[in-house]
Design an enzyme around this catalytic site. Sequence first.
Site, PDB file in Angstrom:
ATOM      1  CG  ASP A   1      11.762  21.572 -32.462  1.00 51.01           C
ATOM      2  OD1 ASP A   1      11.593  22.794 -32.656  1.00 51.01           O
ATOM      3  OD2 ASP A   1      11.519  20.700 -33.317  1.00 51.01           O
TER       4      ASP A   1
ATOM      5  CB  CYS B   1       4.263  -0.340   2.307  1.00 47.70           C
ATOM      6  SG  CYS B   1       3.151  -1.490   3.155  1.00 47.70           S
TER       7      CYS B   1
ATOM      8  CG  ASP C   1      10.873  16.306 -35.692  1.00 47.54           C
ATOM      9  OD1 ASP C   1      10.935  17.536 -35.887  1.00 47.54           O
ATOM     10  OD2 ASP C   1      10.939  15.463 -36.609  1.00 47.54           O
TER      11      ASP C   1
ATOM     12  CG  ASP D   1       9.391  22.275 -35.480  1.00 49.77           C
ATOM     13  OD1 ASP D   1       9.695  23.419 -35.855  1.00 49.77           O
ATOM     14  OD2 ASP D   1       9.908  21.244 -35.952  1.00 49.77           O
TER      15      ASP D   1
ATOM     16  CB  CYS E   1      -0.924   0.003   1.216  1.00 46.37           C
ATOM     17  SG  CYS E   1      -0.020   0.107   2.786  1.00 46.37           S
TER      18      CYS E   1
END
Length: 725
Positions: free
Chosen positions: A620, A32, A616, A438, A29
Amino acid sequence: MPPALLSAFVASAPGRTQQLELLVEGVHCANCIRKIETRLSSDPAITRARVNLTLRRLSVEWVGNPDHAEVIGETVRSLGYAIAPYDAGSIGTSQDRTGRELLRCLAIAGFASSNVMMLAWAVWAGQAQDMPASTQAFFNWLSALVAVPALAIAGRPFFRSAFGALRAGRTNIDVPIAAALILATAISMMELIRHGAHVYFDSATMLLFVLLVGRYLDFRVRARSREAIERLAMMRAEHATVLLGDGRTEIVPASAVEPGMQVVVAPGETVPVDGRVTSGQTILDRSAVTGETLPELINPGDEVLAGYLNGPDILHLRAEKTVAQSHLSEILRLVEQAQLQKGRAATLADRVVGIWTPLVHAIALMTLLGWWLVGGADLPTALLYAVTVLIIACPCAIGLAVPAVQVNAIGGLLRRGVLVRSGDALDRLAAIDRVVFDKTGTLTEGRAELVEMPSDPQALRLAAALAGTSRHPLTRALTRKLGMGVAVEGVAETSGAGISGFVDGRAARLGSAEFCGVVATGNDAASEVWVSGETVPPQRFAFVDRTRSDAPEAVGYFRRAGVELSILSGDRRPAVESCAASLGIADHRAGLKPAEKAALLSGWRAEGGRPLMVGDGLNDAPALAAAHVSASFGHGVPATQVAADFVLPAEALSSVVLAHRTAVKAAGIVRQNLGFAAVYNLALIPVAVLGLASPLIAAAAMSASSILVTLNALRGRPPRIGAAS
């Protein structure tokens, strides 16, 4: 494992930063996770400590000597958790063992609860029809005979965890559960020995059954969330065929391949390491790694990545990276890091759990003392009410509210080809108010067609040589047309401007008009690249780059979502204006340098904006880093992929829409889960304090809340492609 062995698994990073990954058993959980991370963070040498609930993986970074791993291991053990060096290959075996144990316990608890419940019904019916006390006692003893062994065997997952926590001087989610099971059984045995009228074997066995149902469902959800990572791991080749100096071949483990080695890939085999083709021509299936659905023809000199599937011909390549450094291994690391990192909602949930646990224990103690000392109840009854409070107020739902959604969303996006690099990226993406694109390679296909070029053979020779050293879409188009060209010395790429180097000992440049010393350029909408040299005057190449087929759909989606749209490009104004007009984007800027893009994004953020940057190219990378959240394509240069929060599949701008819809959907589900957890606790804790609920009802309510939160989290998976609008 002996502590002295841990230092052997430490990985050293630049700057003397040490890294260690451990498999932690017994993490169930958020409480923990909080205990482990808080304890380790108190160590001044440790700079980062994160626990992944799904993978049960602890990642620790510290500054100092590798031997500090022994201190870290002892610290985690002192909290009651068993540890071992993390091995992704052994996770499946460990999980299968855990799943089988839970199923066995569930079957035993189901058998016991059904039979004990039938005996209890007989007693209840007999009490209404004056059943003799001896007969009732007989049925109760039969119930004890079935229930006690079943509780001892089927309750082991909870008892093992709870006793381990108590030995370490702490509590966890299983402590109140174990206390409830033991107390309910002990009280029932006391009543049975005293010939009392009420026993609770039916409640104890049904409580255990319901709890095991919830635990197993939680286990299955986590197992499904691991599937994407496991599929990626299975794509890695286990062995590689290495070509030796004497011409012989030898099969070695893929992990033993070093950069510079010659590797032979047979037809149908998976490429084991990143490298460059030295001989052979074949067709590679790249879909599993890059998202490219079409096979690619590979020639000598081309780059290949680990995980590519070879086609019908033998391929020889020179390894450039080890398996651990490969593109595929990096994807695995990024996905695991994304699940380790926490967004704002997850951090809030952890803080609530940290406060909630001691508060609930205090309420349970007050309930015990109140009923026993003030309410006039006997001690067994008061204990039963206190246990009911502990069970019904268990913070399972709060702890699962956020990570379950995050893991499902990230895993679902990975299955659709979208790599999420940080856990809080989904939070940030859901909150964007502007999308910045872009142009080249993002809104356009990035496969520019050369429509105009000089006739000077020397200019073509320089352009071919310099273009072969770059990954920009326009230089790729030049390479496709002109070939690789001769070798270039002293290559330097100026971000947002161009490439320079020495061809045949003479300086040459390839890039923008300004970079090549040209003042006046054409006014057409074509993109352009200029080449110049010591004896070659600047000459122009013109390209046409078509808009992506899915760009109008993506732009239209964000427009309907009320998000502002912008284009920031380093390309010429006519080319940018033409692209913007075709997509209906009013805000567009052309001729921008990388620093200017980053400055615009920083300015929007300073004004309170939350821009998403999609790009890309190398130019950039600064803009991606400056944005509120960012995305880059898998075919982009490495710098953009490092800076981006999302890595998109090649040729799929619409995946930005998919990621945004998933992020918005996940944020809504997180709010629903947290709201439900809050209402559940506020409504039912008073019911338990007032003694209006039994441990069985509390267990059913607690398990139901966890199951509902978990099932709701499954809705966090990405929507279908057809629903992208």
